[in-house]
Design an enzyme around this catalytic site. Structure first.
Site, PDB file in Angstrom:
ATOM      1  N   LYS A 182       0.870  -1.187   0.000  1.00 48.88           N
ATOM      2  CA  LYS A 182       0.000   0.000   0.000  1.00 48.88           C
ATOM      3  C   LYS A 182       0.902   1.230   0.000  1.00 48.88           C
ATOM      4  O   LYS A 182       1.423   1.625   1.040  1.00 48.88           O
ATOM      5  CB  LYS A 182      -0.894  -0.028   1.247  1.00 48.88           C
ATOM      6  CG  LYS A 182      -2.219   0.731   1.133  1.00 48.88           C
ATOM      7  CD  LYS A 182      -2.128   2.178   0.753  1.00 48.88           C
ATOM      8  CE  LYS A 182      -2.111   3.116   1.938  1.00 48.88           C
ATOM      9  NZ  LYS A 182      -1.881   4.528   1.515  1.00 48.88           N
ATOM     10  N   GLY A 235       6.674   5.996   8.163  1.00 52.41           N
ATOM     11  CA  GLY A 235       5.804   7.168   8.097  1.00 52.41           C
ATOM     12  C   GLY A 235       5.837   7.927   9.406  1.00 52.41           C
ATOM     13  O   GLY A 235       6.836   7.883  10.125  1.00 52.41           O
ATOM     14  N   SER A 236       4.721   8.578   9.722  1.00 51.08           N
ATOM     15  CA  SER A 236       4.721   9.455  10.890  1.00 51.08           C
ATOM     16  C   SER A 236       4.623   8.660  12.192  1.00 51.08           C
ATOM     17  O   SER A 236       4.124   7.536  12.224  1.00 51.08           O
ATOM     18  CB  SER A 236       3.535  10.417  10.813  1.00 51.08           C
ATOM     19  OG  SER A 236       2.333   9.709  11.052  1.00 51.08           O
ATOM     20  N   VAL A 239       0.823   7.857  13.141  1.00 54.79           N
ATOM     21  CA  VAL A 239       0.235   6.695  12.466  1.00 54.79           C
ATOM     22  C   VAL A 239       0.954   5.413  12.893  1.00 54.79           C
ATOM     23  O   VAL A 239       0.320   4.389  13.150  1.00 54.79           O
ATOM     24  CB  VAL A 239       0.295   6.881  10.925  1.00 54.79           C
ATOM     25  CG1 VAL A 239      -0.170   5.615  10.216  1.00 54.79           C
ATOM     26  CG2 VAL A 239      -0.539   8.073  10.513  1.00 54.79           C
ATOM     27  N   GLY A 240       2.272   5.495  13.023  1.00 52.77           N
ATOM     28  CA  GLY A 240       3.044   4.308  13.423  1.00 52.77           C
ATOM     29  C   GLY A 240       2.595   3.766  14.765  1.00 52.77           C
ATOM     30  O   GLY A 240       2.468   2.545  14.945  1.00 52.77           O
ATOM     31  N   GLU A 257       9.379   2.623  11.129  1.00 53.25           N
ATOM     32  CA  GLU A 257      10.420   3.634  10.944  1.00 53.25           C
ATOM     33  C   GLU A 257       9.676   4.959  10.923  1.00 53.25           C
ATOM     34  O   GLU A 257       8.964   5.250   9.969  1.00 53.25           O
ATOM     35  CB  GLU A 257      11.184   3.355   9.647  1.00 53.25           C
ATOM     36  CG  GLU A 257      12.600   3.891   9.691  1.00 53.25           C
ATOM     37  CD  GLU A 257      12.625   5.385   9.483  1.00 53.25           C
ATOM     38  OE1 GLU A 257      12.662   6.110  10.511  1.00 53.25           O
ATOM     39  OE2 GLU A 257      12.599   5.815   8.344  1.00 53.25           O
ATOM     40  N   CYS A 291      13.267  11.577   6.425  1.00 54.16           N
ATOM     41  CA  CYS A 291      13.224  11.284   7.867  1.00 54.16           C
ATOM     42  C   CYS A 291      14.611  11.468   8.458  1.00 54.16           C
ATOM     43  O   CYS A 291      14.751  11.595   9.663  1.00 54.16           O
ATOM     44  CB  CYS A 291      12.657   9.902   8.124  1.00 54.16           C
ATOM     45  SG  CYS A 291      13.508   8.636   7.245  1.00 54.16           S
ATOM     46  N   GLU A 392       9.158  16.884  14.525  1.00 52.42           N
ATOM     47  CA  GLU A 392       9.565  16.710  13.124  1.00 52.42           C
ATOM     48  C   GLU A 392       8.704  17.609  12.242  1.00 52.42           C
ATOM     49  O   GLU A 392       7.480  17.498  12.247  1.00 52.42           O
ATOM     50  CB  GLU A 392       9.392  15.244  12.714  1.00 52.42           C
ATOM     51  CG  GLU A 392       9.931  14.967  11.335  1.00 52.42           C
ATOM     52  CD  GLU A 392       9.872  13.495  10.952  1.00 52.42           C
ATOM     53  OE1 GLU A 392       8.801  12.885  11.133  1.00 52.42           O
ATOM     54  OE2 GLU A 392      10.885  12.960  10.475  1.00 52.42           O
TER      55      GLU A 392
END
Ligand code: UN1
Length: 504
Positions: A182, A235-236, A239-240, A257, A291, A392
């Site tokens: 995805k 990702g963020s 969400v992680g 990550e 990142c 970030e």
């Protein structure tokens, strides 16, 4: 559905069981050029739970056959994919610049990172997959080997539309898993091109399935699907952490990550010109959307004035523009939502009484008004606890923080919840190693900025950046394999471990 190769806005489907199909719900979403929002790259299937169900079923059906395919033959598919990526590097790089915005030289580097991964993984196909270990009993052989997990879900971000999917898909496939992929909704077309290449290279139907769509629809359905045994996400942090919670409840493997608040430490004895070159590339390369981006510059007070003056001069000369224009240094940011978010951090920095040296606004002159352009932004007098030094931003915003000495700089560098990449600039070998030993991050650079990881080394971070996994390098297969331990007793009699050893 026929996959068009032309670049005009066409409608693209999901890859399920070797066929390209429209989303079951029939909905689509668009991918836009961030340098020119009116340019639509295509209309993409808006995948939902139903499409994920189809994709996972196809993966479950295809996985056993793929697992039984000898690993060197699985590796051949990756070798061919690497050659196809190489042949199409220029075309893919241009497409990536149009879809994601990074300048062409960087887009070509992103494709190259995918090529490197394909070659590296192709070579791994003939490397050992386990270990033979002595038994404490006679006539008994023991070994442990890596085996595939089954079906894995790979969810990737838009900032490295080719490299990061390759970091995940290639080891997952080499290991004998089937994959449901995805990609980020901002960069579906590059992902589709990669999937096409893997199919052309010889992946059997169903071994790789691709579902485009939104994170909270297709992504969430993939994460929670019971037949998906492992999830790999970049990702963020927000969400992680949601994904980790879901996977925790369902008892499935997850590797994360989640970004960084990376810093460059500039010691009093550093080569300042080199440090300025590094800060410019690390902070504003990829418009700060890595990142690994160098978002904090922690500079010894003794050289702060000199360093800042040189840096400011160089930042002022950076040219914003379309990444396909060879004169451009800094491309657009990915979408208008990110543009607003980046600007909101400028407001935060001002409120926190950091001093804005340059930038801090949306760039709207001439053609720049057509896209999502933000001026390279430099704050100074930033204190470690300020939000702009902790959170970030993922944009062209860099903070300068003064430090009393190298020990103070290390303390400041370690003082965030992230731990991906830190860099130290010094001419003194002893000070460099002193810092390397104390910096809390998965990656440390000496006299080079925080970006620029190579695929043959482990990639990942400590603390909030991840959950202990490393991608790429010799660790690449860890995420995507289980260990199976095998004991073979050929003595012909019952031998009891720990008892029949003749030791007691
Ligand atoms: C990322 O930003 O998610 O080290 C990956 C680097 C690149 C990879 C960055 N090779 O900056």
């Amino acid at each position: 559905m026929e996959q068009p190769s032309a670049l005009e806005a066409r409608t693209y489907g999901n890859l399920i069981g070797g066929e390209w199909r429209a989303a079951r719900g029939g909905d689509t979403f668009d991918s836009l050029n961030p340098a020119r929002r009116s340019e639509v790259l295509g209309h993409f299937a808006r995948g939902s739970t139903l499409d994920i169900e189809d994709a996972v079923s196809a993966a479950v059906a295809a996985q056993p056959g793929w697992q039984r395919t000898p690993m060197p033959l699985r590796a051949e598919v990756l070798a061919r994919a690497g050659r196809l990526l190489e042949e199409r590097k220029e075309e893919l790089g241009r497409l990536m610049t149009r879809e994601m915005g990074k300048v062409l030289t960087e887009a070509l580097g992103d494709v190259q990172e995918g090529i490197d991964m394909a070659k590296y993984m192709a070579g791994q196909g003939r490397m050992p997959v386990g270990e033979v270990v002595p038994s404490e009993l006679r006539d008994k052989r023991c070994f442990a080997e890596r085996v595939p997990i089954g079906v894995v879900g790979c969810i990737t971000p838009w900032n490295f539309p080719m490299a990061i999917p390759c970091w995940k898909l290639m080891p997952a496939l080499l290991a004998g898993n089937a994959v449901v992929f995805k990609p980020a909704e901002d960069t579906p077309l590059v992902a589709i091109r990669l999937a096409e290449i893997l199919v052309e290279a010889g992946l059997p139907p169903g071994v790789l399935n691709l579902v485009t769509g939104l994170g909270d629809e297709a992504g969430a359905a993939l994460v929670s699907h019971p037949r998906v045994r492992a999830v790999s996400f970049t990702g963020s942090m927000e969400v992680g952490n949601q994904i980790a919670a879901t996977c925790g409840k369902l008892g499935k493997r997850v590797s994360l990550e989640l970004g960084g608040k990376n810093a460059m430490l500039v010691a009093a004895d550093a080569d300042l010109e080199l440090a300025v070159d590094g800060a410019l590339w690390g902070g504003f390369g990829t418009t700060g959307q890595r990142c690994t981006a160098t978002s904090r510059l922690i500079v010894d007070r003794q050289v702060l004035g000199d360093f800042q003056e040189r840096l400011l001069d160089r930042v002022g000369r950076l040219r914003l523009g379309d990444g396909l224009d060879p004169a451009t240094d800094v491309g657009p940011v990915i979408n208008s939502k990110q543009l607003r978010r980046i600007h909101s951090y400028t407001e935060v920095g001002k409120q926190e009484s950091a001093r804005l040296l340059t930038g801090g606004e949306v760039a709207e002159e001439g053609e720049l008004s057509l896209g999502n352009f933000y001026r390279p932004t430099l704050f100074t007098d930033v204190r470690p606890e300020m939000r702009i030094a902790q959170e970030e931003i993922f944009g062209p915003t860099v903070s300068v923080l003064p430090a009393e000495d190298l020990a103070d700089a290390v303390r400041i560098a370690n003082g965030t919840r992230y731990g991906l990449s830190l860099a130290v600039y010094t001419r003194d070998l002893s000070r460099a190693f002193w810092a390397v030993d104390r910096l809390e991050s998965g990656i440390v650079y000496v006299n080079a900025p925080t970006i620029g990881a190579e695929i043959q080394l482990p990639f990942g971070g400590v603390k909030g950046t991840g959950n202990g996994h490393r991608e790429a390098g010799t660790t690449a297969l860890d995420e995507f394999t289980e260990w199976k331990t095998v004991y073979i007793d050929y003595s012909g009699r019952l031998q009891r471990a720990q008892i029949d050893t003749g030791q007691g």
